[in-house]
Structures are given as structure tokens and as C-alpha cells.
Design an enzyme around this catalytic site. Structure first.
Site, PDB file in Angstrom:
ATOM      1  N   HIS A  66      10.664 -62.963 -80.957  1.00  0.00           N
ATOM      2  CA  HIS A  66      11.519 -61.792 -81.172  1.00  0.00           C
ATOM      3  C   HIS A  66      10.793 -60.806 -82.075  1.00  0.00           C
ATOM      4  O   HIS A  66      10.119 -61.220 -83.030  1.00  0.00           O
ATOM      5  CB  HIS A  66      12.835 -62.196 -81.860  1.00  0.00           C
ATOM      6  CG  HIS A  66      13.594 -61.022 -82.376  1.00  0.00           C
ATOM      7  ND1 HIS A  66      14.374 -60.225 -81.569  1.00  0.00           N
ATOM      8  CD2 HIS A  66      13.632 -60.453 -83.611  1.00  0.00           C
ATOM      9  CE1 HIS A  66      14.878 -59.232 -82.291  1.00  0.00           C
ATOM     10  NE2 HIS A  66      14.446 -59.347 -83.536  1.00  0.00           N
ATOM     11  N   TYR A 124      22.381 -60.735 -82.407  1.00  0.00           N
ATOM     12  CA  TYR A 124      22.426 -60.244 -81.022  1.00  0.00           C
ATOM     13  C   TYR A 124      23.762 -59.580 -80.692  1.00  0.00           C
ATOM     14  O   TYR A 124      24.189 -59.587 -79.540  1.00  0.00           O
ATOM     15  CB  TYR A 124      22.148 -61.393 -80.054  1.00  0.00           C
ATOM     16  CG  TYR A 124      20.667 -61.763 -79.953  1.00  0.00           C
ATOM     17  CD1 TYR A 124      19.683 -60.798 -79.675  1.00  0.00           C
ATOM     18  CD2 TYR A 124      20.251 -63.090 -80.099  1.00  0.00           C
ATOM     19  CE1 TYR A 124      18.336 -61.142 -79.569  1.00  0.00           C
ATOM     20  CE2 TYR A 124      18.891 -63.433 -79.981  1.00  0.00           C
ATOM     21  CZ  TYR A 124      17.949 -62.456 -79.712  1.00  0.00           C
ATOM     22  OH  TYR A 124      16.613 -62.793 -79.584  1.00  0.00           O
ATOM     23  N   ASN A 143      11.088 -66.595 -73.818  1.00  0.00           N
ATOM     24  CA  ASN A 143      10.002 -65.626 -74.014  1.00  0.00           C
ATOM     25  C   ASN A 143       9.372 -65.664 -75.416  1.00  0.00           C
ATOM     26  O   ASN A 143       8.759 -64.697 -75.866  1.00  0.00           O
ATOM     27  CB  ASN A 143      10.451 -64.219 -73.604  1.00  0.00           C
ATOM     28  CG  ASN A 143      11.601 -63.702 -74.433  1.00  0.00           C
ATOM     29  OD1 ASN A 143      12.087 -64.398 -75.342  1.00  0.00           O
ATOM     30  ND2 ASN A 143      12.037 -62.495 -74.155  1.00  0.00           N
ATOM     31  N   LYS A 178      10.631 -68.129 -81.494  1.00  0.00           N
ATOM     32  CA  LYS A 178      11.830 -68.759 -80.949  1.00  0.00           C
ATOM     33  C   LYS A 178      11.594 -70.266 -80.761  1.00  0.00           C
ATOM     34  O   LYS A 178      10.447 -70.746 -80.846  1.00  0.00           O
ATOM     35  CB  LYS A 178      12.185 -68.062 -79.638  1.00  0.00           C
ATOM     36  CG  LYS A 178      12.577 -66.583 -79.838  1.00  0.00           C
ATOM     37  CD  LYS A 178      12.888 -65.897 -78.517  1.00  0.00           C
ATOM     38  CE  LYS A 178      13.369 -64.479 -78.734  1.00  0.00           C
ATOM     39  NZ  LYS A 178      13.733 -63.826 -77.432  1.00  0.00           N
ATOM     40  N   GLU A 230      18.123 -56.375 -89.548  1.00  0.00           N
ATOM     41  CA  GLU A 230      17.764 -57.768 -89.258  1.00  0.00           C
ATOM     42  C   GLU A 230      17.154 -58.452 -90.480  1.00  0.00           C
ATOM     43  O   GLU A 230      17.425 -59.625 -90.755  1.00  0.00           O
ATOM     44  CB  GLU A 230      16.785 -57.821 -88.088  1.00  0.00           C
ATOM     45  CG  GLU A 230      17.448 -57.438 -86.765  1.00  0.00           C
ATOM     46  CD  GLU A 230      16.488 -57.395 -85.578  1.00  0.00           C
ATOM     47  OE1 GLU A 230      16.939 -57.024 -84.483  1.00  0.00           O
ATOM     48  OE2 GLU A 230      15.288 -57.714 -85.744  1.00  0.00           O
TER      49      GLU A 230
HETATM   50  N1  UDP Z   1      17.252 -62.162 -72.398  1.00  0.00           N
HETATM   51  C1  UDP Z   1      17.544 -63.031 -71.365  1.00  0.00           C
HETATM   52  N2  UDP Z   1      17.744 -62.515 -70.116  1.00  0.00           N
HETATM   53  C2  UDP Z   1      17.666 -61.190 -69.837  1.00  0.00           C
HETATM   54  C3  UDP Z   1      17.359 -60.312 -70.911  1.00  0.00           C
HETATM   55  C4  UDP Z   1      17.153 -60.825 -72.173  1.00  0.00           C
HETATM   56  O1  UDP Z   1      17.636 -64.230 -71.568  1.00  0.00           O
HETATM   57  O2  UDP Z   1      17.839 -60.780 -68.688  1.00  0.00           O
HETATM   58  C5  UDP Z   1      17.018 -62.696 -73.742  1.00  0.00           C
HETATM   59  C6  UDP Z   1      15.539 -62.763 -74.095  1.00  0.00           C
HETATM   60  O3  UDP Z   1      15.332 -63.924 -74.904  1.00  0.00           O
HETATM   61  C7  UDP Z   1      15.363 -61.503 -74.922  1.00  0.00           C
HETATM   62  C8  UDP Z   1      16.682 -61.476 -75.687  1.00  0.00           C
HETATM   63  O4  UDP Z   1      17.636 -61.871 -74.713  1.00  0.00           O
HETATM   64  O5  UDP Z   1      14.215 -61.585 -75.751  1.00  0.00           O
HETATM   65  C9  UDP Z   1      17.069 -60.152 -76.289  1.00  0.00           C
HETATM   66  O6  UDP Z   1      17.067 -59.175 -75.295  1.00  0.00           O
HETATM   67  P1  UDP Z   1      16.470 -57.723 -75.588  1.00  0.00           P
HETATM   68  O7  UDP Z   1      16.848 -56.845 -74.438  1.00  0.00           O
HETATM   69  O8  UDP Z   1      16.857 -57.283 -76.951  1.00  0.00           O
HETATM   70  O9  UDP Z   1      14.886 -57.987 -75.503  1.00  0.00           O
HETATM   71  P2  UDP Z   1      13.761 -58.051 -76.654  1.00  0.00           P
HETATM   72  O10 UDP Z   1      14.131 -57.032 -77.680  1.00  0.00           O
HETATM   73  O11 UDP Z   1      13.749 -59.450 -77.177  1.00  0.00           O
HETATM   74  O12 UDP Z   1      12.489 -57.703 -75.936  1.00  0.00           O
HETATM   75 MG    MG Z   2      15.929 -56.698 -78.697  1.00  0.00          MG
END
Ligand code: UDP
Ligand code: MG
Length: 161
Positions: A126, A60, A123, A20, A137
Site C-alpha cells: 500500500h 479504507y 498486490n 501487506k 493515514e
Molecule cells: N482492490 C481489490 N480489487 C479491486 C481494486 C482494489 O482487491 O478491484 C484492493 C487492492 O488491494 C488495492 C486496495 O483494494 O490495493 C485499495 O484500492 P485502491 O483503489 O485504493 O488502490 P491502491 O491505492 O492500493 O493502488
Molecule cells: Mg488507495
């Protein structure tokens, strides 16, 4: 002993990994790629780009009702991403483990998020969360001509090289 080509068919699983914008800004690209190479996965596609709102809203789409959705899209389009396709046995699940929990506060040390991040909104990385999701994807981010089906030399006899 020799592995036949057919016994390698289970290594064809692929996943989408994206570093990211915060990961690129913080010069973490090399260290992250190193972890996937070192683990034993094979890089089959790689590009750097600044993502449009269109591709991110598709990527997303499942999160569009979440309160953090618009800030997530702003963050993800704020600078270059490094988007990759990695291949290997069980790569989807293993890379989720390598990446760690979504919230870095819960991510274990030794994971990318657990080692390099402190806040869920920054974080670093991805990773696709299922084989079907990964296929969707990969199609969204890559044209099939840009994914290279190359042989590792350590899985090929020297006479074939
Ligand atoms: N995210 C965020 N706040 C939250 C949860 C998710 O900003 O409370 C963002 C974070 O960058 C995360 C992304 O949204 O990686 C996608 O969320 P997902 O639940 O799919 O998590 P991932 O698959 O990335 O672990
Ligand atoms: Mg995810």
C-alpha cells in the site's frame, strides 16, 4: 557548497507505506525496504502488526461501497503487516510510481507490483495516494512520538555529529 537547514524544508513530505500480509508471507520485506532506501528516501517510522477490522475500516473508508471491500478487509487482517513512514522530496507521488498500478496486470516491470505480483487482490503493498491522504493515514497508524525526526549524516557536517 553547503545546504542550509531551511533549504531542506521541501524534503519533509511524508507518506505511509504498508507491506501487506502477502508481502510479509513471501519474505519481500527486505527487498521493498531496500528500494525505498536506495531511491533516497528516509525511514522515519516502522512497525509490524496484525491490523484490526477497526483500523482497516478507517483506512479504507472510501472503499466501503465497493464489491471487494469485505474480502479486502479479510486479506489485510489475515497476517502481519509492516507499516512504515517514509520521508523525502515528493515522496507521495514518487512512491506511487515505485509501487505501480493497483492492478498488477497493468503495473510496469520495475515497480513493486509489476515485479512481485499478478492479481489485484494480492498486490503486496500500500502507498498513500495524496499528501492529505498520507497525513490522515500516518495519524491513523502512528503516534507522533513514534516518528523520528533524525538527521542523515550525509546532510550534516561532521562537526555536528
Ligand atoms: N482492490 C481489490 N480489487 C479491486 C481494486 C482494489 O482487491 O478491484 C484492493 C487492492 O488491494 C488495492 C486496495 O483494494 O490495493 C485499495 O484500492 P485502491 O483503489 O485504493 O488502490 P491502491 O491505492 O492500493 O493502488
Ligand atoms: Mg488507495
Amino acid at each position: 557548497w553547503h545546504r542550509s537547514k531551511s533549504s531542506l524544508s521541501d524534503v519533509k513530505e511524508r507518506t505511509l507505506i504498508a507491506i501487506k500480509p502477502d508481502g510479509v508471507q513471501r519474505r519481500l520485506v527486505g527487498q521493498i525496504i531496500q528500494r525505498f532506501e536506495q531511491r533516497g528516501f528516509k525511514l522515519v517510522g516502522l512497525k509490524m502488526l496484525q491490523a484490526s477490522q477497526d483500523i482497516l475500516s478507517e483506512h479504507y473508508c472510501d472503499l466501503r461501497t465497493k464489491p471487494f471491500y469485505s474480502s479486502l478487509l479479510r486479506y489485510m487482517s489475515s497476517g502481519p503487516l509492516v507499516v512504515m513512514v517514509w520521508e523525502g522530496h515528493n515522496v507521495v507521488q514518487t512512491s506511487r510510481t515505485m509501487v505501480g498500478s493497483t492492478n498488477p496486470a497493468e503495473a510496469q516491470a520495475g515497480t513493486v507490483r509489476g515485479d512481485f505480483s499478478i492479481h489485484v487482490s494480492r498486490n503486496v503493498i500500500h502507498a498513500s495516494d495524496s499528501v492529505e491522504g498520507a497525513q490522515k493515514e500516518i495519524q491513523l497508524w502512528f503516534q507522533s512520538k513514534d516518528l523520528l525526526d533524525w538527521d542523515c549524516w550525509d546532510q550534516t557536517s561532521t562537526s555536528e555529529v
